[in-house]
Design a protein around this motif. Structure first.
Motif, mmCIF file in Angstrom:
data_model
loop_
_atom_site.group_PDB
_atom_site.id
_atom_site.type_symbol
_atom_site.label_atom_id
_atom_site.label_comp_id
_atom_site.label_asym_id
_atom_site.label_seq_id
_atom_site.Cartn_x
_atom_site.Cartn_y
_atom_site.Cartn_z
ATOM 1 N N SER A 49 27.326 50.120 -37.584
ATOM 2 C CA SER A 49 27.255 51.257 -38.442
ATOM 3 C C SER A 49 27.523 52.932 -38.005
ATOM 4 N N ALA A 50 27.453 52.821 -36.526
ATOM 5 C CA ALA A 50 27.629 54.119 -35.859
ATOM 6 C C ALA A 50 27.804 54.000 -34.506
ATOM 7 N N VAL A 51 28.641 54.883 -33.792
ATOM 8 C CA VAL A 51 28.958 55.102 -32.592
ATOM 9 C C VAL A 51 29.062 56.431 -32.049
ATOM 10 N N CYS A 52 28.318 56.918 -31.194
ATOM 11 C CA CYS A 52 28.435 58.105 -30.633
ATOM 12 C C CYS A 52 28.246 58.137 -29.116
ATOM 13 N N ARG A 53 28.595 59.396 -28.560
ATOM 14 C CA ARG A 53 28.429 59.430 -27.132
ATOM 15 C C ARG A 53 27.068 59.864 -26.974
ATOM 16 N N GLY A 54 26.458 59.370 -25.733
ATOM 17 C CA GLY A 54 25.220 59.621 -25.594
ATOM 18 C C GLY A 54 25.068 60.537 -24.378
ATOM 19 N N GLU A 55 23.729 60.764 -23.659
ATOM 20 C CA GLU A 55 23.683 61.470 -22.506
ATOM 21 C C GLU A 55 24.641 60.812 -21.222
ATOM 22 N N ASP A 56 24.842 61.620 -20.226
ATOM 23 C CA ASP A 56 25.334 61.225 -19.046
ATOM 24 C C ASP A 56 26.550 60.314 -19.220
ATOM 25 N N ASP A 57 27.510 60.467 -20.032
ATOM 26 C CA ASP A 57 28.653 59.699 -20.699
ATOM 27 C C ASP A 57 28.383 58.296 -21.137
ATOM 28 N N GLY A 58 27.146 57.960 -21.490
ATOM 29 C CA GLY A 58 26.863 56.595 -22.115
ATOM 30 C C GLY A 58 27.215 56.723 -23.594
ATOM 31 N N TRP A 59 26.535 55.541 -24.241
ATOM 32 C CA TRP A 59 26.886 55.643 -25.841
ATOM 33 C C TRP A 59 25.743 55.230 -26.309
ATOM 34 N N LEU A 77 16.794 40.597 -45.796
ATOM 35 C CA LEU A 77 16.304 41.611 -45.020
ATOM 36 C C LEU A 77 17.116 41.879 -43.879
ATOM 37 N N LEU A 78 17.809 43.011 -43.652
ATOM 38 C CA LEU A 78 18.463 43.415 -42.631
ATOM 39 C C LEU A 78 17.776 44.610 -41.887
ATOM 40 N N ALA A 79 18.260 44.824 -40.745
ATOM 41 C CA ALA A 79 17.644 45.925 -39.734
ATOM 42 C C ALA A 79 18.826 46.838 -39.188
ATOM 43 N N THR A 80 18.573 47.726 -38.731
ATOM 44 C CA THR A 80 19.336 48.579 -37.894
ATOM 45 C C THR A 80 18.782 48.897 -36.447
ATOM 46 N N TYR A 81 19.409 48.442 -35.420
ATOM 47 C CA TYR A 81 18.807 48.628 -34.202
ATOM 48 C C TYR A 81 20.044 49.703 -33.582
ATOM 49 N N ARG A 82 18.993 50.666 -32.648
ATOM 50 C CA ARG A 82 19.780 51.435 -31.928
ATOM 51 C C ARG A 82 19.791 51.078 -30.394
ATOM 52 N N VAL A 83 21.068 50.974 -30.099
ATOM 53 C CA VAL A 83 21.543 50.391 -28.662
ATOM 54 C C VAL A 83 21.958 51.538 -27.623
ATOM 55 N N GLU A 84 21.434 51.858 -26.500
ATOM 56 C CA GLU A 84 21.919 52.451 -25.768
ATOM 57 C C GLU A 84 22.642 52.119 -24.535
ATOM 58 N N LEU A 85 23.726 52.327 -24.140
ATOM 59 C CA LEU A 85 24.604 51.831 -23.096
ATOM 60 C C LEU A 85 24.680 53.190 -22.028
ATOM 61 N N ASP A 86 24.686 52.643 -20.803
ATOM 62 C CA ASP A 86 25.001 53.521 -19.987
ATOM 63 C C ASP A 86 26.521 53.956 -19.719
ATOM 64 N N ALA A 87 27.064 54.812 -18.821
ATOM 65 C CA ALA A 87 28.601 54.949 -18.806
ATOM 66 C C ALA A 87 29.116 53.568 -18.367
#
Length: 114
Positions: A49-59, A77-87
């Motif tokens: 449902s969303a994708v954006c740039r994170g810190e240090d060129d991650g996502w 029942l659904l859930a949204t999980y926020r996943v952080e990836l590195d560069a």
């Protein structure tokens, strides 16, 4: 003379210790985040449902998953999980940020009162 394959690597094999190259864009970040999350939590992926740039060129990627299937489907029942990836596209962390019924509406601000 040595046997074929002794001490030489085939062209199509890569060392398993090699890191992945950097993420090519939002689509690839979404795919990697979804793969990493479903491997860890074992729930069925519903979508990103969303994708954006994170810190240090991650996502930072929001992934929606089905946590509990019900009949009728609108009560699942659904859930949204926020996943952080590195560069490099490797999982740094994830957390559940929302739970909701499939049939529930998002609450939008009332724009008529502006």
């Amino acid at each position: 003379m040595t046997e074929p394959g002794a001490g030489e690597r085939r062209k199509d094999s890569a060392p398993s210790t090699r890191r992945r190259r950097g993420v090519g864009g939002a689509g690839e970040a979404a795919r990697r985040a979804a793969e990493a999350l479903t491997e860890l939590i074992r729930h069925r992926l519903e979508g990103v449902s969303a994708v954006c740039r994170g810190e240090d060129d991650g996502w930072i990627v929001d992934v929606d998953v089905l946590e509990l299937a019900r009949i009728p489907d609108t009560t699942s029942l659904l859930a949204t999980y926020r996943v952080e990836l590195d560069a490099a596209g490797e999982l740094v962390q994830y957390r559940r940020v929302a739970r909701f019924l499939r049939g529930a509406q998002d609450e939008w601000p009332d724009r008529r009162n502006r």
